[in-house]
Scaffold this active site. Structure first.
Site, PDB file in Angstrom:
ATOM      1  NE  ARG A 250     -27.077 -42.022 -21.439  1.00 54.38           N
ATOM      2  CZ  ARG A 250     -27.020 -42.659 -22.614  1.00 54.38           C
ATOM      3  NH1 ARG A 250     -27.054 -43.976 -22.656  1.00 54.38           N
ATOM      4  NH2 ARG A 250     -26.925 -41.974 -23.717  1.00 54.38           N
TER       5      ARG A 250
ATOM      6  CE  LYS B 299     -28.017 -34.994 -27.091  1.00 53.38           C
ATOM      7  NZ  LYS B 299     -28.817 -36.190 -26.729  1.00 53.38           N
TER       8      LYS B 299
ATOM      9  NE  ARG C 252     -22.534 -43.813 -25.356  1.00 47.70           N
ATOM     10  CZ  ARG C 252     -23.024 -42.598 -25.598  1.00 47.70           C
ATOM     11  NH1 ARG C 252     -22.869 -42.055 -26.799  1.00 47.70           N
ATOM     12  NH2 ARG C 252     -23.665 -41.924 -24.684  1.00 47.70           N
TER      13      ARG C 252
ATOM     14  NE  ARG D 233     -25.752 -44.790 -28.528  1.00 47.94           N
ATOM     15  CZ  ARG D 233     -25.856 -43.602 -27.967  1.00 47.94           C
ATOM     16  NH1 ARG D 233     -25.779 -42.513 -28.703  1.00 47.94           N
ATOM     17  NH2 ARG D 233     -26.052 -43.491 -26.675  1.00 47.94           N
TER      18      ARG D 233
ATOM     19  NE  ARG E 270     -26.392 -34.313 -20.980  1.00 47.64           N
ATOM     20  CZ  ARG E 270     -25.627 -34.962 -21.870  1.00 47.64           C
ATOM     21  NH1 ARG E 270     -24.972 -34.323 -22.794  1.00 47.64           N
ATOM     22  NH2 ARG E 270     -25.550 -36.256 -21.832  1.00 47.64           N
TER      23      ARG E 270
HETATM   24  P1  AP5 Z   1     -27.472 -40.693 -31.465  1.00 47.61           P
HETATM   25  O1  AP5 Z   1     -27.386 -39.749 -32.623  1.00 47.61           O
HETATM   26  O2  AP5 Z   1     -26.231 -41.388 -31.027  1.00 47.61           O
HETATM   27  O3  AP5 Z   1     -28.232 -39.979 -30.253  1.00 47.61           O
HETATM   28  P2  AP5 Z   1     -27.732 -38.848 -29.248  1.00 47.61           P
HETATM   29  O4  AP5 Z   1     -28.862 -37.907 -29.032  1.00 47.61           O
HETATM   30  O5  AP5 Z   1     -26.432 -38.267 -29.716  1.00 47.61           O
HETATM   31  O6  AP5 Z   1     -27.573 -39.750 -27.964  1.00 47.61           O
HETATM   32  P3  AP5 Z   1     -26.426 -39.840 -26.874  1.00 47.61           P
HETATM   33  O7  AP5 Z   1     -26.766 -41.059 -26.066  1.00 47.61           O
HETATM   34  O8  AP5 Z   1     -25.049 -39.806 -27.455  1.00 47.61           O
HETATM   35  O9  AP5 Z   1     -26.687 -38.581 -26.064  1.00 47.61           O
HETATM   36  P4  AP5 Z   1     -26.374 -38.378 -24.624  1.00 47.61           P
HETATM   37  O10 AP5 Z   1     -26.757 -36.955 -24.501  1.00 47.61           O
HETATM   38  O11 AP5 Z   1     -26.982 -39.273 -23.635  1.00 47.61           O
HETATM   39  O12 AP5 Z   1     -24.821 -38.785 -24.526  1.00 47.61           O
HETATM   40  P5  AP5 Z   1     -23.496 -37.926 -24.577  1.00 47.61           P
HETATM   41  O13 AP5 Z   1     -22.528 -38.665 -25.370  1.00 47.61           O
HETATM   42  O14 AP5 Z   1     -23.749 -36.474 -24.859  1.00 47.61           O
HETATM   43  O15 AP5 Z   1     -28.581 -41.787 -31.844  1.00 47.61           O
HETATM   44  C1  AP5 Z   1     -28.893 -42.850 -30.951  1.00 47.61           C
HETATM   45  C2  AP5 Z   1     -29.187 -44.128 -31.763  1.00 47.61           C
HETATM   46  O16 AP5 Z   1     -30.348 -43.923 -32.564  1.00 47.61           O
HETATM   47  C3  AP5 Z   1     -28.077 -44.523 -32.763  1.00 47.61           C
HETATM   48  O17 AP5 Z   1     -28.010 -45.913 -32.819  1.00 47.61           O
HETATM   49  C4  AP5 Z   1     -28.549 -43.974 -34.106  1.00 47.61           C
HETATM   50  O18 AP5 Z   1     -28.067 -44.740 -35.209  1.00 47.61           O
HETATM   51  C5  AP5 Z   1     -30.062 -44.077 -33.959  1.00 47.61           C
HETATM   52  N1  AP5 Z   1     -30.769 -42.995 -34.635  1.00 47.61           N
HETATM   53  C6  AP5 Z   1     -30.423 -41.670 -34.651  1.00 47.61           C
HETATM   54  N2  AP5 Z   1     -31.330 -40.959 -35.345  1.00 47.61           N
HETATM   55  C7  AP5 Z   1     -32.280 -41.857 -35.768  1.00 47.61           C
HETATM   56  C8  AP5 Z   1     -33.487 -41.739 -36.505  1.00 47.61           C
HETATM   57  N3  AP5 Z   1     -33.906 -40.549 -36.969  1.00 47.61           N
HETATM   58  N4  AP5 Z   1     -34.217 -42.862 -36.735  1.00 47.61           N
HETATM   59  C9  AP5 Z   1     -33.804 -44.069 -36.270  1.00 47.61           C
HETATM   60  N5  AP5 Z   1     -32.662 -44.256 -35.567  1.00 47.61           N
HETATM   61  C10 AP5 Z   1     -31.919 -43.164 -35.299  1.00 47.61           C
HETATM   62  O19 AP5 Z   1     -23.068 -37.970 -23.020  1.00 47.61           O
HETATM   63  C11 AP5 Z   1     -22.662 -39.170 -22.399  1.00 47.61           C
HETATM   64  C12 AP5 Z   1     -22.339 -38.900 -20.940  1.00 47.61           C
HETATM   65  O20 AP5 Z   1     -21.262 -37.944 -20.840  1.00 47.61           O
HETATM   66  C13 AP5 Z   1     -23.465 -38.283 -20.101  1.00 47.61           C
HETATM   67  O21 AP5 Z   1     -24.362 -39.256 -19.614  1.00 47.61           O
HETATM   68  C14 AP5 Z   1     -22.656 -37.600 -18.981  1.00 47.61           C
HETATM   69  O22 AP5 Z   1     -22.209 -38.522 -18.039  1.00 47.61           O
HETATM   70  C15 AP5 Z   1     -21.442 -37.056 -19.739  1.00 47.61           C
HETATM   71  N6  AP5 Z   1     -21.657 -35.687 -20.237  1.00 47.61           N
HETATM   72  C16 AP5 Z   1     -21.654 -35.294 -21.551  1.00 47.61           C
HETATM   73  N7  AP5 Z   1     -21.867 -33.971 -21.642  1.00 47.61           N
HETATM   74  C17 AP5 Z   1     -22.010 -33.521 -20.365  1.00 47.61           C
HETATM   75  C18 AP5 Z   1     -22.286 -32.249 -19.797  1.00 47.61           C
HETATM   76  N8  AP5 Z   1     -22.467 -31.175 -20.579  1.00 47.61           N
HETATM   77  N9  AP5 Z   1     -22.373 -32.148 -18.457  1.00 47.61           N
HETATM   78  C19 AP5 Z   1     -22.162 -33.209 -17.654  1.00 47.61           C
HETATM   79  N10 AP5 Z   1     -21.922 -34.465 -18.121  1.00 47.61           N
HETATM   80  C20 AP5 Z   1     -21.848 -34.613 -19.470  1.00 47.61           C
END
Ligand code: AP5
Length: 212
Positions: A168, A13, A157, A124, A87
């Site tokens: 997660r 994402k 991270r 990552r 979420r």
């Molecule tokens: P990346 O693009 O970083 O993936 P992502 O989907 O953004 O993954 P996240 O782990 O950031 O999502 P998340 O939803 O768990 O975390 P968030 O920060 O929102 O890609 C991942 C890896 O793959 C990278 O190394 C990249 O280079 C590689 N990659 C990408 N695309 C690729 C491809 N096509 N091919 C190969 N490699 C690829 O949330 C973190 C925490 O915050 C949550 O756990 C929660 O505690 C809190 N939080 C955030 N939002 C909320 C909410 N709305 N409500 C409650 N808690 C929340």
């Protein structure tokens, strides 16, 4: 107008949102990035959220709504990408209350297999300075451990460690997957295959958004 970018942790994402911002005139609002900023600054929200995030659980909805209201702004015509919100169904319903200014145009689900998610998350690495994202195999920094963009330290991270990743993925299945049904019932759900390189996935995503 809001495009919700949804999918499991590691689906890409953030990666796709950054490319869309660069190439297609969107502004990105990532609730994960906003929370990490609070943690880094040591704000009240950051103090509450830090340990919860490290365990891989969801931060309470009322905290997220405060962040959403603070970051959304009042520009009706703005093209916004929401990465990481909603979420759960309660968050989706809350977002719907803002529809007069910020209607959701589509909820795009980046669909990736579980094995690939685990491989993306375990490999990552992120820059502690500017937040740039890397992957040890598919997108490493030019110099190991050093950010190409700002020279900051590139680290894992805390919530990408195996134990937190398992939590997660479980939280995603229980809480976030029902959000897909919520948008499907409203006729706003689109699935995009998230397998393949980031450029290939972007081609699919852009094709879908351009067709709207
Ligand atoms: P990346 O693009 O970083 O993936 P992502 O989907 O953004 O993954 P996240 O782990 O950031 O999502 P998340 O939803 O768990 O975390 P968030 O920060 O929102 O890609 C991942 C890896 O793959 C990278 O190394 C990249 O280079 C590689 N990659 C990408 N695309 C690729 C491809 N096509 N091919 C190969 N490699 C690829 O949330 C973190 C925490 O915050 C949550 O756990 C929660 O505690 C809190 N939080 C955030 N939002 C909320 C909410 N709305 N409500 C409650 N808690 C929340």
């Amino acid at each position: 107008m809001i495009v919700v970018l949804t999918g499991a942790p590691g689906a890409g994402k953030g990666t796709q949102a950054d490319i869309l911002v660069e190439k297609s005139g969107f502004r990105k609002l990532s609730t994960g990035d906003a929370l990490r900023k609070h943690v880094k600054l040591g704000t009240e929200i950051g103090k509450l959220a830090g340990a919860i995030m490290e365990r891989g659980e969801l931060v309470p909805d009322d905290v997220l709504f405060k962040i959403l209201r603070a970051e959304l702004g009042t520009d009706k015509g703005e093209l916004l990408l929401l990465d990481g919100y909603p979420r759960n169904v309660a968050q989706a319903e809350t977002l719907a209350t803002l529809a007069e200014v910020h209607p959701v145009k589509v909820a795009v689900h980046l669909d990736v297999s579980k094995d690939e998610l685990v491989s993306r998350l375990s490999g990552r690495r992120v820059c502690g300075g500017c937040g740039a994202t890397y992957h040890v195999a598919s997108n490493p920094p030019r110099m190991s451990g050093v950010c190409d963009k700002c020279g900051g330290a590139v680290v894992q991270r805390a919530d990408d460690k195996a134990e937190a990743v398992a939590v997660r993925l479980d939280v995603y299945e229980k809480n976030t997957r029902p959000v897909l049904d919520y948008y499907a019932k409203k006729g706003l759900y689109k699935k995009v295959d998230g397998a393949g390189g980031a450029d290939v996935v972007f081609g699919r995503l852009k094709g879908m958004i351009d067709a709207l």
